[in-house]
Design a protein around this motif. Structure first.
Motif, PDB file in Angstrom:
ATOM      1  N   SER A 126      -3.014  11.089   1.430  1.00 60.58           N
ATOM      2  CA  SER A 126      -2.875  10.407   2.727  1.00 60.58           C
ATOM      3  C   SER A 126      -1.518  10.741   3.321  1.00 60.58           C
ATOM      4  O   SER A 126      -0.499  10.159   2.931  1.00 60.58           O
ATOM      5  CB  SER A 126      -3.017   8.888   2.548  1.00 60.58           C
ATOM      6  N   VAL A 131       0.868  -1.181   0.000  1.00 59.28           N
ATOM      7  CA  VAL A 131       0.000   0.000   0.000  1.00 59.28           C
ATOM      8  C   VAL A 131       0.902   1.227   0.000  1.00 59.28           C
ATOM      9  O   VAL A 131       1.771   1.368   0.865  1.00 59.28           O
ATOM     10  CB  VAL A 131      -0.931   0.021   1.219  1.00 59.28           C
ATOM     11  N   ARG A 156      -2.920   5.070  -2.100  1.00 60.51           N
ATOM     12  CA  ARG A 156      -3.799   5.908  -1.285  1.00 60.51           C
ATOM     13  C   ARG A 156      -3.334   7.361  -1.387  1.00 60.51           C
ATOM     14  O   ARG A 156      -2.457   7.800  -0.637  1.00 60.51           O
ATOM     15  CB  ARG A 156      -3.782   5.448   0.176  1.00 60.51           C
ATOM     16  N   ALA A 178      -1.680  -1.041  -3.984  1.00 58.59           N
ATOM     17  CA  ALA A 178      -2.803  -0.124  -3.827  1.00 58.59           C
ATOM     18  C   ALA A 178      -2.263   1.264  -3.513  1.00 58.59           C
ATOM     19  O   ALA A 178      -1.344   1.404  -2.697  1.00 58.59           O
ATOM     20  CB  ALA A 178      -3.725  -0.584  -2.702  1.00 58.59           C
ATOM     21  N   PHE A 182       1.236   5.216   0.375  1.00 59.84           N
ATOM     22  CA  PHE A 182       0.598   6.413   0.911  1.00 59.84           C
ATOM     23  C   PHE A 182       1.306   7.641   0.343  1.00 59.84           C
ATOM     24  O   PHE A 182       2.529   7.731   0.389  1.00 59.84           O
ATOM     25  CB  PHE A 182       0.699   6.438   2.435  1.00 59.84           C
TER      26      PHE A 182
END
Length: 833
Positions: free
Chosen positions: A196, A152, A193, A191, A154
């Motif tokens: 963020s 993930v 984000r 993923a 950010f």
């Protein structure tokens, strides 16, 4: 200013042709991401779409932002290390890199064009957080995802790319940035984000992540710390969104790095009448590459060094001038901002300044804790560096995290340069190359031909270690010494060679001993002996020598034997001066060997293309083979081609003529025709003579050869070229839907040649691309007088004279000329001529 242009096809070919694929690969060693220009240029040299895709893979698997770096990498890395720098000029490696990645991207196919699509490893069940979607973060994410981790990313910005969005479009096209970022994020389970912000990376460990990579970059601008600074524009803000800024009058950019240069040129584009760089460094000390320096000069940006700002004066809320001071660097001290001291009495007021842009650096907005599972990367760890250095740092951080998650000791890898990481999951061999040689399985159809690279055990051992599936030891004879004059070694322009050095000066007994050792040490490789025999006219004695040599090699364990039938035969030449030019004599020797030799040991009879009809020679051999149905036998075609070259020697009147065997690219067309001429006979063939790349070798196979032998390509590129040959053939087969080597062999048969009368008689006409034309005027050399130059010195073609021969297009080194279909007006002009 418009975005930078890619290299044209002609420019790309010219740069590729200059690369020598250096064995030491200094370009790779100079690249922080260990991207090897020697390898990706070698992959692209044939130029077919599968080769461009392989080249893009060589780039992107080492540097997932390879397209971006092709535009923004400085000349201080790979170009500075290029060996050609000491000869003429370094290869424009970043430009070649950008062109190859973009050509692969535009080639269609999947959502990312024809870029490589590595496959991620099975899921490890581990989750890794990456803080920051800049170069380091994207590289770390790609590496970790392909290793099977769930990643993930950010990022506090709306779109990924980080600091790359601050590079002006004139240096980095936004389409290239978007494409590279999208490709990197498509690898494995990643993923994103956006919007963020992460202030404390350690909290992510508490949220279920097993490790964290901090690659937040430098996002907080450094301040001058002087009165009036609030009225200045921050350079990072200007570059992030230039459209929000307008300038008029004289603008000063404070700073001496690449960011300051970008700000200066951007200010000019946004309306400034004039721009000046004010820096602590001198012009020579500024950390700029040649491209940035040229941009400063061409834009007319003034440079004031060894100066610092003391105050920004304001009037009515607007900038009304600067207070400056000269600085000096103490003797014998390298430049550092903290080392300079003010010069007494040098204070000055500058009333001519209307705008101030501060571009003196930035710091990271995210601090990372001292935690074993939190690994910093990129500028957050190393300070400001090149984009490619940030990519390398991200890969290295991913390697550390991967090792930690696997319970292995923390690897000692550099944070920002020369890491070991190569993105996994790429299939270099998408189609299997294993095949058979007279029933024996071999790794690929590519063998080493008898020649200098196979002259003994050590040479063959190195070849097998490099990955060759087999080879023919250099031809050896029984008895006396062999005279091999070095003066016969010759190289013609390009990739054509000439030599008389395919016979070993080692005796056959030594070759047999070495063959025995090779067979024992490398039982999975195809070790072939090579020999011949005398042609004296005394058949009984001649036969005994050929048979004796055969039995020695069989007893040594040779997996096959190749016989050189290209030796002089004596006589009056009415049936040729070479054994294999004489069908009767060739058949006689083949009969001797098949009668006495072991039928289970394959025999290859090496012929020459220097005959009036190779089909007649092949037919004679076919008849002999028909009398020995149990014998494994075939031919090697077409060997070197005899030629005469000249060089100065002992003859004072003129140069000496020396007979050489032509090899390399120049004789590949001869071998093609030779193979096509015997294809209908059904005799097993090993292709030999002229193969310098995988595509030429594939044509040999398609013409019926079951294996292909290489020699000259080794002389030029070394034994390690086998990896490129294997990968090139496999990707070519995959591109054409050919599932295995057996399907490729004979694919061009049974009618390999299109007859001359069957070729189209349509006469096309030449046309010019004015954007590529260099106005050299060479096209007026048209033998049909069909081309004249217009007032701009560009070619204009007369449709009444142009025959569509295409000579002009073949000679146009800029690639500006091409052939197009004729219009009705063009056809009428030609008909009325």
């Amino acid at each position: 200013m418009p975005p930078p242009a890619l290299l044209s096809d002609a420019q790309l070919r010219a740069e590729i042709a200059r690369c020598e694929a250096c064995e030491e690969k200094p370009c790779r060693e100079a690249c922080p991401a260990r991207c090897s220009a020697a390898d990706f240029i070698l992959a692209a040299r044939v130029g077919d779409l599968p080769d461009v895709r392989r080249a893009a893979a060589e780039i992107l698997l080492q540097n997932p932002l390879g397209g971006v770096c092709g535009f923004v990498c400085p000349d201080a890395l790979c170009m500075a290390a290029c060996a050609r720098r000491g000869l003429d000029a370094p290869i424009r490696i970043p430009a070649v890199q950008a062109a190859l990645v973009e050509r692969a991207r535009r080639a269609g196919g999947g959502p990312h064009g024809n870029l490589p699509a590595p496959i991620a490893a099975p899921s490890t069940g581990r989750r890794v957080a990456v803080v920051g979607a800049g170069p380091a973060g994207l590289a770390a994410a790609a590496m970790l995802a392909l290793r099977g981790h769930t990643v993930v990313v950010f990022d506090e910005q709306d779109v990924p790319g980080g600091t790359l969005h601050r590079i002006p479009d004139r240096r980095l096209p936004r389409a290239v940035l978007r494409s590279d970022v999208a490709w990197a994020l498509s690898l494995g389970s990643i993923a994103l984000r956006p919007r963020s912000r992460v202030d404390d990376p350690a909290t992510l460990l508490e949220e279920g992540f097993h490790a964290v990579v901090v690659a937040a970059g430098l996002t907080v601008p450094l301040a001058l710390g002087v009165p009036g600074e609030d009225a200045a524009v921050r350079g990072l803000d200007l570059l992030r969104d230039p459209s929000h800024h307008r300038f008029a009058g004289h603008a000063v950019v404070v700073g001496g790095g690449a960011t300051a240069v970008d700000c200066a040129v951007t200010a000019l584009e946004r309306g400034a009448r004039s721009v000046e760089l004010i820096a602590l460094e001198t012009w020579a000390e500024m950390p700029l590459d040649a491209t940035a320096r040229a941009e400063v000069l061409s834009a007319g940006v003034a440079v004031t060094g060894r100066t610092r700002i003391r105050r920004i004066r304001l009037h009515g809320g607007r900038i009304a001038g600067l207070d400056t001071e000269r600085v000096a660097l103490p003797p014998d001290r390298p430049f550092h901002p903290s080392s300079v001291v003010g010069v007494r009495g040098s204070a000055a007021f500058r009333p001519d300044v209307d705008h101030v842009i501060v571009a003196i650096g930035a710091r990271c907005s995210v601090a990372w804790p001292d935690h074993p599972l939190v690994v910093p990367a990129g500028d957050a760890r190393n300070g400001p560096t090149y984009v490619v250095s940030a990519v390398a740092s991200g890969k290295n951080a991913a390697e550390e995290v991967d090792a930690l998650l696997a319970g292995q000791p923390r690897p000692i890898v550099p944070r920002h340069t020369h890491g070991p990481g190569r993105l996994p999951g790429w299939r270099a061999i998408p189609v299997p190359l294993d095949t058979r040689f007279f029933g024996r399985p071999i790794r690929s159809p590519f063998l080493l031909s008898a020649g200098p690279p196979t002259d003994g055990y050590q040479q063959m051992q190195r070849a097998y270690e490099a990955g060759w599936s087999g080879g023919v030891l250099k031809t050896a004879f029984d008895g006396g010494s062999v005279h091999i004059p070095g003066a016969c070694m010759f190289r013609f322009p390009g990739d054509t060679w000439g030599n008389c050095d395919n016979v070993s000066d080692h005796p056959l007994d030594r070759a047999c001993e070495e063959i025995a050792r090779l067979v024992e040490a490398w039982p999975d490789r195809l070790t072939i002996g090579s020999t011949g025999g005398p042609i004296t006219g005394d058949d009984e004695r001649d036969r005994a020598a050929w048979v004796s040599n055969t039995r020695k090699l069989e007893d040594a364990g040779a997996m096959a034997i190749e016989y050189s039938l290209s030796c002089p035969q004596g006589g009056d030449g009415t049936e040729g001066d070479i054994v294999s030019q004489n069908a009767r004599l060739t058949a006689k020797i083949v009969e001797w060997i098949l009668e006495a030799g072991r039928p289970g040991v394959p025999k290859l009879f090496k012929l020459t293309a220097a005959v009036t009809s190779i089909a007649a020679i092949g037919k004679a051999i076919e008849e002999v083979l028909g009398r020995h149905p149990g014998a494994a036998a075939g031919v090697t075609l077409a060997n070197t081609f005899p030629g005469l070259t000249f060089r100065w020697g002992d003859k004072p009147e003129w140069e000496e003529g020396i007979v050489v065997g032509l090899s390399g690219a120049g004789i590949a067309p001869v071998t093609n025709l030779t193979l096509a001429s015997v294809a209908h006979l059904g005799v097993p063939v090993s292709g030999n003579g002229g193969a310098m790349d995988h595509h030429t070798a594939a044509r040999f196979l398609a013409l019926g050869a079951e294996t292909v032998q290489f020699c000259s390509v080794i002389l030029k590129y070394g034994l390690s070229v086998v990896d490129d040959l294997h990968s090139g053939l496999s990707h070519l087969m995959a591109d054409r839907g050919i599932p295995d080597v057996a399907t490729l062999v004979g694919r061009a048969l049974p009618r390999p040649i299109r007859a001359f009368p069957d070729l189209s008689a349509e006469k096309r006409i030449s046309t010019c691309d004015p954007d590529l034309c260099l106005r050299c005027g060479n096209c007026v050399r048209c033998p049909y007088l069909a081309i004249v130059l217009d007032v701009d010195r560009r070619p204009v073609t007369d449709p009444a004279r142009c025959t569509g021969c295409g000579l002009c297009t073949l000679q146009c080194f800029a690639g500006a000329l091409s052939l197009r279909e004729r219009t009705a007006v063009d056809r009428a002009a030609l008909a009325g001529a």
